[in-house]
Design a protein around this motif. Structure first.
Motif, PDB file in Angstrom:
ATOM      1  N   VAL A 298       0.866  -1.171   0.000  1.00 38.37           N
ATOM      2  CA  VAL A 298       0.000   0.000   0.000  1.00 38.37           C
ATOM      3  C   VAL A 298       0.901   1.219   0.000  1.00 38.37           C
ATOM      4  O   VAL A 298       1.766   1.357   0.867  1.00 38.37           O
ATOM      5  CB  VAL A 298      -0.930   0.013   1.236  1.00 38.37           C
ATOM      6  N   ILE A 299       0.696   2.083  -0.996  1.00 38.29           N
ATOM      7  CA  ILE A 299       1.541   3.262  -1.156  1.00 38.29           C
ATOM      8  C   ILE A 299       0.666   4.498  -1.059  1.00 38.29           C
ATOM      9  O   ILE A 299      -0.403   4.553  -1.659  1.00 38.29           O
ATOM     10  CB  ILE A 299       2.236   3.241  -2.534  1.00 38.29           C
ATOM     11  N   ASP A 300       1.132   5.489  -0.300  1.00 39.40           N
ATOM     12  CA  ASP A 300       0.398   6.754  -0.270  1.00 39.40           C
ATOM     13  C   ASP A 300       1.364   7.913  -0.451  1.00 39.40           C
ATOM     14  O   ASP A 300       2.563   7.776  -0.306  1.00 39.40           O
ATOM     15  CB  ASP A 300      -0.442   6.905   0.995  1.00 39.40           C
ATOM     16  N   ASN A 301       0.810   9.050  -0.807  1.00 35.99           N
ATOM     17  CA  ASN A 301       1.607  10.265  -0.954  1.00 35.99           C
ATOM     18  C   ASN A 301       1.205  11.271   0.127  1.00 35.99           C
ATOM     19  O   ASN A 301       1.192  12.467  -0.097  1.00 35.99           O
ATOM     20  CB  ASN A 301       1.424  10.867  -2.350  1.00 35.99           C
ATOM     21  N   GLY A 302       0.892  10.739   1.303  1.00 38.77           N
ATOM     22  CA  GLY A 302       0.478  11.580   2.426  1.00 38.77           C
ATOM     23  C   GLY A 302       1.647  12.331   3.032  1.00 38.77           C
ATOM     24  O   GLY A 302       2.645  12.613   2.370  1.00 38.77           O
ATOM     25  N   SER A 303       1.564  12.612   4.304  1.00 40.12           N
ATOM     26  CA  SER A 303       2.572  13.441   4.966  1.00 40.12           C
ATOM     27  C   SER A 303       3.700  12.634   5.603  1.00 40.12           C
ATOM     28  O   SER A 303       4.623  13.204   6.160  1.00 40.12           O
ATOM     29  CB  SER A 303       1.895  14.322   6.022  1.00 40.12           C
TER      30      SER A 303
ATOM     31  N   VAL B  26       6.949  -7.218   7.762  1.00 44.34           N
ATOM     32  CA  VAL B  26       6.282  -5.933   7.571  1.00 44.34           C
ATOM     33  C   VAL B  26       7.374  -4.888   7.485  1.00 44.34           C
ATOM     34  O   VAL B  26       8.147  -4.701   8.421  1.00 44.34           O
ATOM     35  CB  VAL B  26       5.310  -5.603   8.727  1.00 44.34           C
ATOM     36  N   VAL B  27       7.449  -4.245   6.324  1.00 43.75           N
ATOM     37  CA  VAL B  27       8.449  -3.209   6.084  1.00 43.75           C
ATOM     38  C   VAL B  27       7.714  -1.933   5.702  1.00 43.75           C
ATOM     39  O   VAL B  27       6.811  -1.956   4.860  1.00 43.75           O
ATOM     40  CB  VAL B  27       9.430  -3.622   4.960  1.00 43.75           C
ATOM     41  N   ILE B  28       8.096  -0.842   6.337  1.00 40.51           N
ATOM     42  CA  ILE B  28       7.480   0.454   6.063  1.00 40.51           C
ATOM     43  C   ILE B  28       8.566   1.422   5.631  1.00 40.51           C
ATOM     44  O   ILE B  28       9.580   1.556   6.306  1.00 40.51           O
ATOM     45  CB  ILE B  28       6.740   0.982   7.308  1.00 40.51           C
ATOM     46  N   GLN B  29       8.342   2.059   4.492  1.00 36.14           N
ATOM     47  CA  GLN B  29       9.241   3.119   4.045  1.00 36.14           C
ATOM     48  C   GLN B  29       8.463   4.418   4.155  1.00 36.14           C
ATOM     49  O   GLN B  29       7.323   4.498   3.689  1.00 36.14           O
ATOM     50  CB  GLN B  29       9.689   2.884   2.608  1.00 36.14           C
TER      51      GLN B  29
ATOM     52  N   ARG C 113      13.122   7.939  -1.034  1.00 33.11           N
ATOM     53  CA  ARG C 113      11.658   7.888  -1.099  1.00 33.11           C
ATOM     54  C   ARG C 113      11.101   9.302  -1.104  1.00 33.11           C
ATOM     55  O   ARG C 113      11.643  10.182  -0.485  1.00 33.11           O
ATOM     56  CB  ARG C 113      11.155   7.044   0.052  1.00 33.11           C
ATOM     57  N   GLU C 114      10.020   9.483  -1.830  1.00 33.43           N
ATOM     58  CA  GLU C 114       9.298  10.752  -1.813  1.00 33.43           C
ATOM     59  C   GLU C 114       8.551  10.871  -0.490  1.00 33.43           C
ATOM     60  O   GLU C 114       8.434   9.898   0.248  1.00 33.43           O
ATOM     61  CB  GLU C 114       8.286  10.792  -2.977  1.00 33.43           C
ATOM     62  N   VAL C 115       7.996  12.046  -0.226  1.00 31.89           N
ATOM     63  CA  VAL C 115       7.193  12.230   0.975  1.00 31.89           C
ATOM     64  C   VAL C 115       5.986  11.304   0.898  1.00 31.89           C
ATOM     65  O   VAL C 115       5.323  11.193  -0.131  1.00 31.89           O
ATOM     66  CB  VAL C 115       6.741  13.701   1.120  1.00 31.89           C
ATOM     67  N   GLY C 116       5.706  10.596   1.987  1.00 32.29           N
ATOM     68  CA  GLY C 116       4.607   9.645   2.042  1.00 32.29           C
ATOM     69  C   GLY C 116       5.052   8.366   2.713  1.00 32.29           C
ATOM     70  O   GLY C 116       6.096   8.314   3.360  1.00 32.29           O
ATOM     71  N   THR C 117       4.265   7.319   2.525  1.00 29.38           N
ATOM     72  CA  THR C 117       4.527   6.051   3.210  1.00 29.38           C
ATOM     73  C   THR C 117       4.179   4.873   2.304  1.00 29.38           C
ATOM     74  O   THR C 117       3.198   4.918   1.571  1.00 29.38           O
ATOM     75  CB  THR C 117       3.679   5.960   4.496  1.00 29.38           C
ATOM     76  N   THR C 118       4.991   3.818   2.392  1.00 27.70           N
ATOM     77  CA  THR C 118       4.721   2.552   1.726  1.00 27.70           C
ATOM     78  C   THR C 118       4.756   1.452   2.779  1.00 27.70           C
ATOM     79  O   THR C 118       5.723   1.348   3.533  1.00 27.70           O
ATOM     80  CB  THR C 118       5.768   2.242   0.638  1.00 27.70           C
ATOM     81  N   VAL C 119       3.703   0.665   2.846  1.00 29.36           N
ATOM     82  CA  VAL C 119       3.645  -0.483   3.756  1.00 29.36           C
ATOM     83  C   VAL C 119       3.699  -1.736   2.889  1.00 29.36           C
ATOM     84  O   VAL C 119       2.879  -1.906   1.991  1.00 29.36           O
ATOM     85  CB  VAL C 119       2.350  -0.477   4.602  1.00 29.36           C
ATOM     86  N   THR C 120       4.676  -2.604   3.160  1.00 27.14           N
ATOM     87  CA  THR C 120       4.865  -3.824   2.379  1.00 27.14           C
ATOM     88  C   THR C 120       4.756  -5.041   3.292  1.00 27.14           C
ATOM     89  O   THR C 120       5.462  -5.136   4.296  1.00 27.14           O
ATOM     90  CB  THR C 120       6.238  -3.830   1.680  1.00 27.14           C
TER      91      THR C 120
END
Length: 147
Positions: free
Chosen positions: A6-11, A59-62, A90-97
């Protein structure tokens, strides 16, 4: 399911929240009951990430906030404890893998693989429901299968 991302471009996630991010009964979004009426993001927190840690091989979070020059890669163990951190691009935001969902639960793993189309349909239905009530948010869902 080999990989769910799950990838987002949030804060992004603030560094002071890294340790408690996937712990049981934790959240950085709520300090008081009234905060429930002011939530404006969909971010993973508390019970969701804790549960995902328990049923995934990893569970890896970037993540990266606007204040950070580089991102951070966070790896959590099965108990939701922060196992490692390292810098990443990584750009601003979060990726959960998540990898190998339900691998540690043989019966659930077998049922999940047996019913992949049904489970994917449930997922897309839920995403459609979210997208209908959140018209200013773009949702993209893709399904890649091994060849």
């Amino acid at each position: 399911l080999d990989l769910l991302e799950v990838i987002d471009n949030g804060s992004g996630i603030k560094p002071e929240d890294y340790e408690s991010l996937a712990g049981k009964h934790t959240t950085s979004k709520l300090a008081a009951f009234d905060d429930l009426t002011r939530l404006v993001t969909f971010g993973f927190r508390g019970e969701a990430l804790s549960s995902l840690c328990a049923i995934s091989a990893s569970v890896v979070i970037q993540t990266r906030t606007a204040e950070q020059l580089v991102g951070t890669k966070l790896t959590y163990d099965k108990n939701g404890s922060l196992a490692s951190t390292e810098s990443c691009a990584r750009e601003v935001g979060t990726t959960v893998t998540l990898t190998n969902l339900f691998e540690s639960l043989p019966v659930r793993h077998k049922d999940f693989h047996k019913n992949k189309p049904r489970e994917f349909q449930r997922l897309t239905r839920k995403l459609q429901q979210y997208s209908i009530i959140n018209s200013e948010t773009r949702f993209i869902c893709s399904n890649s299968t091994a060849k």
